[in-house]
Design a protein around this motif. Structure first.
Motif, PDB file in Angstrom:
ATOM      1  N   ALA A 102     -15.540  41.784 -51.849  1.00  0.00           N
ATOM      2  CA  ALA A 102     -16.540  41.718 -52.908  1.00  0.00           C
ATOM      3  C   ALA A 102     -17.655  42.714 -52.627  1.00  0.00           C
ATOM      4  O   ALA A 102     -18.282  42.665 -51.574  1.00  0.00           O
ATOM      5  N   SER A 103     -17.893  43.607 -53.583  1.00  0.00           N
ATOM      6  CA  SER A 103     -18.950  44.593 -53.411  1.00  0.00           C
ATOM      7  C   SER A 103     -20.330  43.942 -53.433  1.00  0.00           C
ATOM      8  O   SER A 103     -21.252  44.404 -52.777  1.00  0.00           O
ATOM      9  N   HIS A 104     -20.454  42.843 -54.182  1.00  0.00           N
ATOM     10  CA  HIS A 104     -21.704  42.080 -54.239  1.00  0.00           C
ATOM     11  C   HIS A 104     -21.393  40.722 -54.870  1.00  0.00           C
ATOM     12  O   HIS A 104     -20.229  40.411 -55.093  1.00  0.00           O
ATOM     13  N   ALA A 105     -22.406  39.926 -55.154  1.00  0.00           N
ATOM     14  CA  ALA A 105     -22.164  38.536 -55.555  1.00  0.00           C
ATOM     15  C   ALA A 105     -22.441  38.238 -57.025  1.00  0.00           C
ATOM     16  O   ALA A 105     -22.610  37.076 -57.387  1.00  0.00           O
ATOM     17  N   ASP A 106     -22.466  39.232 -57.890  1.00  0.00           N
ATOM     18  CA  ASP A 106     -22.680  38.952 -59.315  1.00  0.00           C
ATOM     19  C   ASP A 106     -21.485  38.190 -59.889  1.00  0.00           C
ATOM     20  O   ASP A 106     -20.340  38.369 -59.427  1.00  0.00           O
ATOM     21  N   PRO A 107     -21.704  37.350 -60.907  1.00  0.00           N
ATOM     22  CA  PRO A 107     -20.604  36.557 -61.486  1.00  0.00           C
ATOM     23  C   PRO A 107     -19.435  37.390 -62.017  1.00  0.00           C
ATOM     24  O   PRO A 107     -18.287  36.966 -61.901  1.00  0.00           O
ATOM     25  N   ASP A 108     -19.692  38.577 -62.571  1.00  0.00           N
ATOM     26  CA  ASP A 108     -18.583  39.398 -63.073  1.00  0.00           C
ATOM     27  C   ASP A 108     -17.723  39.938 -61.937  1.00  0.00           C
ATOM     28  O   ASP A 108     -16.617  40.412 -62.158  1.00  0.00           O
ATOM     29  N   ILE A 109     -18.203  39.826 -60.719  1.00  0.00           N
ATOM     30  CA  ILE A 109     -17.473  40.298 -59.547  1.00  0.00           C
ATOM     31  C   ILE A 109     -16.740  39.163 -58.841  1.00  0.00           C
ATOM     32  O   ILE A 109     -15.598  39.329 -58.413  1.00  0.00           O
ATOM     33  N   ILE A 110     -17.358  37.966 -58.719  1.00  0.00           N
ATOM     34  CA  ILE A 110     -16.727  36.908 -57.926  1.00  0.00           C
ATOM     35  C   ILE A 110     -16.726  35.515 -58.562  1.00  0.00           C
ATOM     36  O   ILE A 110     -16.443  34.536 -57.872  1.00  0.00           O
ATOM     37  N   ALA A 111     -16.995  35.391 -59.840  1.00  0.00           N
ATOM     38  CA  ALA A 111     -17.016  34.040 -60.428  1.00  0.00           C
ATOM     39  C   ALA A 111     -15.658  33.343 -60.353  1.00  0.00           C
ATOM     40  O   ALA A 111     -15.592  32.119 -60.350  1.00  0.00           O
ATOM     41  N   SER A 112     -14.577  34.084 -60.263  1.00  0.00           N
ATOM     42  CA  SER A 112     -13.234  33.478 -60.166  1.00  0.00           C
ATOM     43  C   SER A 112     -12.879  33.066 -58.741  1.00  0.00           C
ATOM     44  O   SER A 112     -11.770  32.580 -58.490  1.00  0.00           O
ATOM     45  N   LEU A 113     -13.796  33.223 -57.826  1.00  0.00           N
ATOM     46  CA  LEU A 113     -13.507  33.014 -56.410  1.00  0.00           C
ATOM     47  C   LEU A 113     -12.951  31.629 -56.102  1.00  0.00           C
ATOM     48  O   LEU A 113     -12.043  31.492 -55.277  1.00  0.00           O
ATOM     49  N   ASP A 114     -13.452  30.590 -56.760  1.00  0.00           N
ATOM     50  CA  ASP A 114     -12.953  29.238 -56.496  1.00  0.00           C
ATOM     51  C   ASP A 114     -11.445  29.169 -56.715  1.00  0.00           C
ATOM     52  O   ASP A 114     -10.717  28.563 -55.935  1.00  0.00           O
ATOM     53  N   ARG A 115     -10.969  29.804 -57.746  1.00  0.00           N
ATOM     54  CA  ARG A 115      -9.538  29.776 -58.049  1.00  0.00           C
ATOM     55  C   ARG A 115      -8.738  30.568 -57.020  1.00  0.00           C
ATOM     56  O   ARG A 115      -7.645  30.172 -56.625  1.00  0.00           O
ATOM     57  N   TRP A 116      -9.277  31.703 -56.557  1.00  0.00           N
ATOM     58  CA  TRP A 116      -8.593  32.494 -55.527  1.00  0.00           C
ATOM     59  C   TRP A 116      -8.575  31.762 -54.193  1.00  0.00           C
ATOM     60  O   TRP A 116      -7.603  31.837 -53.445  1.00  0.00           O
ATOM     61  N   MET A 117      -9.643  31.029 -53.906  1.00  0.00           N
ATOM     62  CA  MET A 117      -9.707  30.269 -52.649  1.00  0.00           C
ATOM     63  C   MET A 117      -8.727  29.097 -52.673  1.00  0.00           C
ATOM     64  O   MET A 117      -8.281  28.648 -51.629  1.00  0.00           O
ATOM     65  N   THR A 118      -8.395  28.620 -53.853  1.00  0.00           N
ATOM     66  CA  THR A 118      -7.398  27.559 -53.991  1.00  0.00           C
ATOM     67  C   THR A 118      -5.981  28.131 -53.904  1.00  0.00           C
ATOM     68  O   THR A 118      -5.112  27.566 -53.255  1.00  0.00           O
ATOM     69  N   ALA A 119      -5.750  29.267 -54.539  1.00  0.00           N
ATOM     70  CA  ALA A 119      -4.404  29.838 -54.643  1.00  0.00           C
ATOM     71  C   ALA A 119      -3.953  30.576 -53.385  1.00  0.00           C
ATOM     72  O   ALA A 119      -2.753  30.777 -53.191  1.00  0.00           O
ATOM     73  N   THR A 120      -4.907  31.017 -52.548  1.00  0.00           N
ATOM     74  CA  THR A 120      -4.554  31.819 -51.374  1.00  0.00           C
ATOM     75  C   THR A 120      -5.268  31.301 -50.129  1.00  0.00           C
ATOM     76  O   THR A 120      -6.144  30.454 -50.218  1.00  0.00           O
ATOM     77  N   LEU A 121      -4.909  31.866 -49.005  1.00  0.00           N
ATOM     78  CA  LEU A 121      -5.606  31.590 -47.744  1.00  0.00           C
ATOM     79  C   LEU A 121      -6.447  32.788 -47.313  1.00  0.00           C
ATOM     80  O   LEU A 121      -6.976  32.819 -46.204  1.00  0.00           O
ATOM     81  N   ALA A 122      -6.572  33.781 -48.189  1.00  0.00           N
ATOM     82  CA  ALA A 122      -7.265  35.023 -47.847  1.00  0.00           C
ATOM     83  C   ALA A 122      -8.753  34.786 -47.604  1.00  0.00           C
ATOM     84  O   ALA A 122      -9.388  34.010 -48.317  1.00  0.00           O
ATOM     85  N   PRO A 123      -9.308  35.474 -46.603  1.00  0.00           N
ATOM     86  CA  PRO A 123     -10.752  35.414 -46.393  1.00  0.00           C
ATOM     87  C   PRO A 123     -11.475  36.313 -47.395  1.00  0.00           C
ATOM     88  O   PRO A 123     -10.882  37.222 -47.982  1.00  0.00           O
ATOM     89  N   VAL A 124     -12.762  36.055 -47.550  1.00  0.00           N
ATOM     90  CA  VAL A 124     -13.620  36.845 -48.435  1.00  0.00           C
ATOM     91  C   VAL A 124     -14.542  37.689 -47.564  1.00  0.00           C
ATOM     92  O   VAL A 124     -15.215  37.158 -46.674  1.00  0.00           O
ATOM     93  N   TYR A 125     -14.559  38.988 -47.823  1.00  0.00           N
ATOM     94  CA  TYR A 125     -15.463  39.898 -47.143  1.00  0.00           C
ATOM     95  C   TYR A 125     -16.596  40.243 -48.107  1.00  0.00           C
ATOM     96  O   TYR A 125     -16.338  40.735 -49.216  1.00  0.00           O
ATOM     97  N   ILE A 126     -17.827  39.977 -47.682  1.00  0.00           N
ATOM     98  CA  ILE A 126     -18.994  40.240 -48.511  1.00  0.00           C
ATOM     99  C   ILE A 126     -20.188  40.460 -47.585  1.00  0.00           C
ATOM    100  O   ILE A 126     -20.167  40.030 -46.426  1.00  0.00           O
ATOM    101  N   SER A 127     -21.209  41.096 -48.072  1.00  0.00           N
ATOM    102  CA  SER A 127     -22.402  41.339 -47.273  1.00  0.00           C
ATOM    103  C   SER A 127     -22.943  40.049 -46.678  1.00  0.00           C
ATOM    104  O   SER A 127     -22.910  38.989 -47.312  1.00  0.00           O
ATOM    105  N   ARG A 128     -23.466  40.158 -45.467  1.00  0.00           N
ATOM    106  CA  ARG A 128     -24.113  39.005 -44.844  1.00  0.00           C
ATOM    107  C   ARG A 128     -25.249  38.466 -45.717  1.00  0.00           C
ATOM    108  O   ARG A 128     -25.562  37.287 -45.664  1.00  0.00           O
ATOM    109  N   VAL A 129     -25.845  39.348 -46.504  1.00  0.00           N
ATOM    110  CA  VAL A 129     -26.919  38.930 -47.412  1.00  0.00           C
ATOM    111  C   VAL A 129     -26.416  37.872 -48.392  1.00  0.00           C
ATOM    112  O   VAL A 129     -27.141  36.961 -48.767  1.00  0.00           O
ATOM    113  N   TRP A 130     -25.142  37.981 -48.800  1.00  0.00           N
ATOM    114  CA  TRP A 130     -24.591  37.118 -49.851  1.00  0.00           C
ATOM    115  C   TRP A 130     -23.672  36.021 -49.329  1.00  0.00           C
ATOM    116  O   TRP A 130     -23.251  35.164 -50.100  1.00  0.00           O
TER     117      TRP A 130
END
Length: 171
Positions: free
Chosen positions: A77-105
């Motif tokens: 994730a380049s940043h934490a705006d909804p158009d970038i990661i709002a679907s994250l809950d579904r990806w976290m359910t469907a996969t085991l992949a980690p999320v890489y994002i700035s420590r700020v976010w």
């Protein structure tokens, strides 16, 4: 949403491919247009900026035609705006992949997901950037997380793929 769109292959050399998924915004124009990318290397892959809920179904269908979900190595994730990661809950359910994002976010990411889904799966990128080794064995590949702070958002990152020489600059 448009679900029949095919990805655009931006690069292919051997087993390394870069695919762009675009135009997943709603037909009535209510959603913000964003582009999602899939990097493939052998039997490993990474999603760059998975998008909002509007993008989830078509990206999921496109990804599963290219890669088994259990081979997804990362969600970037380049940043934490909804158009970038709002679907994250579904990806976290469907996969085991980690999320890489700035420590700020990294502390904001759990707000997009049901409790417990992100535990141990958020990798905070340091402000100075990082070399990311994704995948395993012969399917591993490297991406560079390049700091682009305040070019769009605080803690913004761009991702560079040295094999294709593509800079994924986010929005």
């Amino acid at each position: 949403p448009s679900m029949g769109r095919m990805p655009i292959e931006l690069f292919k050399r051997g087993t390394h491919r870069c695919l762009m998924f675009a135009d997943f915004h709603e037909e009535d124009g209510e959603a913000v247009q964003s582009n999602q990318f899939l990097l493939l290397h052998g039997q490993a892959g990474a999603i760059l900026d998975p998008g909002g809920n509007v993008a989830y179904n078509p990206l999921y269908l496109g990804l599963t035609q290219e890669l088994p979900l259990n081979r997804l190595s990362a969600i970037l994730a380049s940043h934490a705006d909804p158009d970038i990661i709002a679907s994250l809950d579904r990806w976290m359910t469907a996969t085991l992949a980690p999320v890489y994002i700035s420590r700020v976010w990294e502390r904001f990411v759990p707000h997009f997901c049901k409790p417990g889904k992100t535990q141990g799966r958020i990798i905070g990128l340091p402000d100075a950037g990082a070399r990311l080794r994704l995948g395993q064995g012969e399917d591993s590949f490297e991406l560079l997380a390049l700091p682009a702070h305040f070019l769009h958002a605080e803690g913004n990152f761009q991702f560079y793929d040295p094999l294709s020489r593509i800079l994924f600059s986010g929005d």
